[in-house]
Write a protein that holds these residues in place. Structure first.
Motif, short mmCIF file in Angstrom:
data_model
loop_
_atom_site.label_atom_id
_atom_site.label_comp_id
_atom_site.label_asym_id
_atom_site.label_seq_id
_atom_site.Cartn_x
_atom_site.Cartn_y
_atom_site.Cartn_z
N ASN A 34 46.70 34.31 48.58
CA ASN A 34 46.80 35.66 49.15
C ASN A 34 45.53 36.48 49.00
OD1 ASN A 34 46.85 36.29 46.43
ND2 ASN A 34 48.96 37.04 46.42
N ASN A 35 44.47 35.88 48.46
CA ASN A 35 43.18 36.55 48.27
C ASN A 35 43.31 37.83 47.45
OD1 ASN A 35 40.36 36.34 48.73
ND2 ASN A 35 40.47 37.98 50.24
N LYS A 36 44.21 37.81 46.47
CA LYS A 36 44.37 38.97 45.60
C LYS A 36 43.94 38.61 44.18
CE LYS A 36 48.09 41.52 47.87
NZ LYS A 36 49.40 42.15 47.70
N ASN A 37 43.34 39.59 43.51
CA ASN A 37 42.97 39.44 42.11
C ASN A 37 44.10 39.96 41.24
OD1 ASN A 37 39.98 38.55 41.87
ND2 ASN A 37 39.97 40.10 43.49
N TYR A 38 44.60 39.10 40.36
CA TYR A 38 45.77 39.43 39.53
C TYR A 38 45.31 40.14 38.25
CZ TYR A 38 48.91 36.77 42.55
OH TYR A 38 49.67 36.34 43.61
N LEU A 39 44.82 41.36 38.42
CA LEU A 39 44.18 42.10 37.33
C LEU A 39 44.64 43.56 37.37
CD1 LEU A 39 41.57 43.99 36.31
CD2 LEU A 39 42.05 41.90 35.02
N ALA A 40 45.08 44.05 36.22
CA ALA A 40 45.52 45.44 36.10
C ALA A 40 44.75 46.14 34.98
CB ALA A 40 47.02 45.49 35.80
N TRP A 41 44.72 47.47 35.08
CA TRP A 41 44.13 48.32 34.04
C TRP A 41 45.19 49.31 33.56
CZ3 TRP A 41 39.33 47.71 31.96
CH2 TRP A 41 38.39 46.98 32.68
N LYS A 51 49.93 53.22 30.12
CA LYS A 51 50.24 53.73 31.46
C LYS A 51 49.43 52.93 32.47
CE LYS A 51 49.33 57.76 34.38
NZ LYS A 51 48.67 59.08 34.42
N LEU A 52 50.10 52.46 33.52
CA LEU A 52 49.42 51.69 34.55
C LEU A 52 48.49 52.59 35.36
CD1 LEU A 52 49.16 49.03 36.23
CD2 LEU A 52 51.07 49.91 37.62
N LEU A 53 47.23 52.17 35.49
CA LEU A 53 46.27 52.91 36.30
C LEU A 53 45.97 52.19 37.62
CD1 LEU A 53 43.49 53.83 33.68
CD2 LEU A 53 45.32 55.33 34.54
N GLN A 95 44.27 43.57 31.99
CA GLN A 95 45.31 42.56 31.81
C GLN A 95 45.35 41.64 33.02
OE1 GLN A 95 49.09 43.56 33.07
NE2 GLN A 95 49.76 41.45 32.77
N GLN A 96 45.45 40.35 32.76
CA GLN A 96 45.60 39.40 33.87
C GLN A 96 47.07 39.02 33.98
OE1 GLN A 96 46.56 36.03 33.94
NE2 GLN A 96 46.78 35.75 31.72
N TYR A 97 47.56 38.94 35.21
CA TYR A 97 48.93 38.48 35.45
C TYR A 97 48.92 37.29 36.40
CZ TYR A 97 48.32 42.12 39.08
OH TYR A 97 47.86 42.93 40.08
N TYR A 98 47.81 36.56 36.38
CA TYR A 98 47.65 35.36 37.21
C TYR A 98 48.52 34.21 36.69
CZ TYR A 98 45.20 31.63 39.73
OH TYR A 98 44.88 30.57 40.53
N SER A 99 48.58 34.10 35.37
CA SER A 99 49.38 33.03 34.78
C SER A 99 49.87 33.46 33.41
CB SER A 99 48.56 31.75 34.66
OG SER A 99 47.48 31.92 33.76
N THR A 100 51.01 32.87 33.01
CA THR A 100 51.51 33.13 31.66
C THR A 100 50.84 32.19 30.68
OG1 THR A 100 53.38 31.63 32.02
CG2 THR A 100 53.74 33.98 32.45
N PRO A 101 50.61 32.63 29.46
CA PRO A 101 50.95 33.95 28.95
C PRO A 101 50.04 35.03 29.53
CG PRO A 101 49.63 32.78 27.33
CD PRO A 101 49.91 31.81 28.44
N PHE A 102 50.67 36.13 29.98
CA PHE A 102 49.87 37.25 30.43
C PHE A 102 49.02 37.72 29.26
CE2 PHE A 102 51.90 36.86 34.21
CZ PHE A 102 53.19 37.35 34.32
N THR A 103 47.77 38.05 29.49
CA THR A 103 46.87 38.40 28.41
C THR A 103 46.11 39.68 28.71
OG1 THR A 103 45.32 36.79 29.36
CG2 THR A 103 46.55 36.10 27.42
N PHE A 104 45.82 40.40 27.62
CA PHE A 104 45.10 41.66 27.70
C PHE A 104 43.72 41.52 27.08
CE2 PHE A 104 48.57 44.60 28.77
CZ PHE A 104 49.70 43.87 28.44
N GLY A 105 42.79 42.37 27.53
CA GLY A 105 41.55 42.52 26.81
C GLY A 105 41.81 43.23 25.49
#
Lengths: 113, 118
Positions: A34-41, A51-53, A95-105
């Motif tokens: 889907n050409n999406k980056n699975y990355l959240a801040w 809080k999700l930004l 945080q990456q949600y590309y694969s489990t385990p989801f991981t944070f910086g």
């Protein structure tokens, strides 16, 4: 596991100035399907939950001020606060949600200079 | 208004058990994946577990697999985390979080403190 590394660990910026936080993943979090980056801040203030930004690396969550922006692709990402306000003092996590385990910086503490 | 309220935390001895609950309101609970995320004292965020909207799929971090069990009651709008064989390193604030799809966490509870100590 995908390792997320943020830099710097802490950052002091003057009010009204730009703050930039970097996040690097140990492998790409860009989906070819889907050409999406699975990355959240996320932003976490003392004594509060995160809080999700930003999600999909660059989409701002509803209600988040437009001085917050996300960019990057693949393994390298940036959170920018264009004009720092006193209310932005917090710890920021990618945080990456590309694969489990989801991981944070490990987090970046943003302070006022 | 979306609300997630955790309960069930407290002080427990090493090797003991505890069950956390997360009461959800303000949204259609049965439509969402749900997660548990923890934060040790002065530490960063660590994802613990997730459960699919219908409860059919669960996933765990290696550090808790075999000791923790995530579950949900969609009729009661409640998420659970059964924690057994607790260790000192499980001491943390535990957050329940709503998942957008199986992806990022778009809403978090206030958190509940679990302390494992003799």
């Amino acid at each position: 596991d995908i390792v997320m590394t943020q830099s710097p660990d802490s950052l002091a910026v003057s009010l009204g100035e730009r703050a930039t936080i970097n996040c690097k993943s140990s492998q790409s979090v860009l989906s070819s399907s889907n050409n999406k980056n699975y990355l959240a801040w996320y932003q976490q203030k003392p004594g509060q939950p995160p809080k999700l930004l930003i999600y999909w690396a660059s989409t701002r969550e509803s209600g988040v001020p437009d001085r917050f922006s996300g960019s990057g692709s693949g393994t390298d990402f940036t959170l920018t606060v264009s004009s720092l306000q006193a209310d932005d003092v917090a710890v920021y996590y990618c945080q990456q949600y590309y694969s489990t385990p989801f991981t944070f910086g490990q987090g970046t503490k943003l302070e006022i200079k | 208004e979306v609300q997630l309220v955790e309960s069930g935390g407290g002080l427990v001895q090493p090797g003991g058990s505890l069950r956390l609950s997360c009461a959800a309101s303000g949204f259609s609970f049965s439509d969402y994946w749900m997660h548990w995320v923890r934060q040790g004292p002065g530490k960063g965020l660590v994802w613990v577990s997730r459960i699919k909207s219908d409860g059919s799929t669960t996933t765990y971090a290696d550090s808790v697999r075999g000791r923790f069990t995530i579950s949900r009651d969609n009729a009661e709008n409640t998420l659970y985390l059964q924690m057994n064989s607790l260790r000192a390193e499980d001491t943390a604030v535990y957050y329940c979080a709503r998942g957008f799809g199986s992806h990022y966490f778009d809403f978090w509870g206030q958190g509940i403190l679990v302390t494992v100590s003799s």
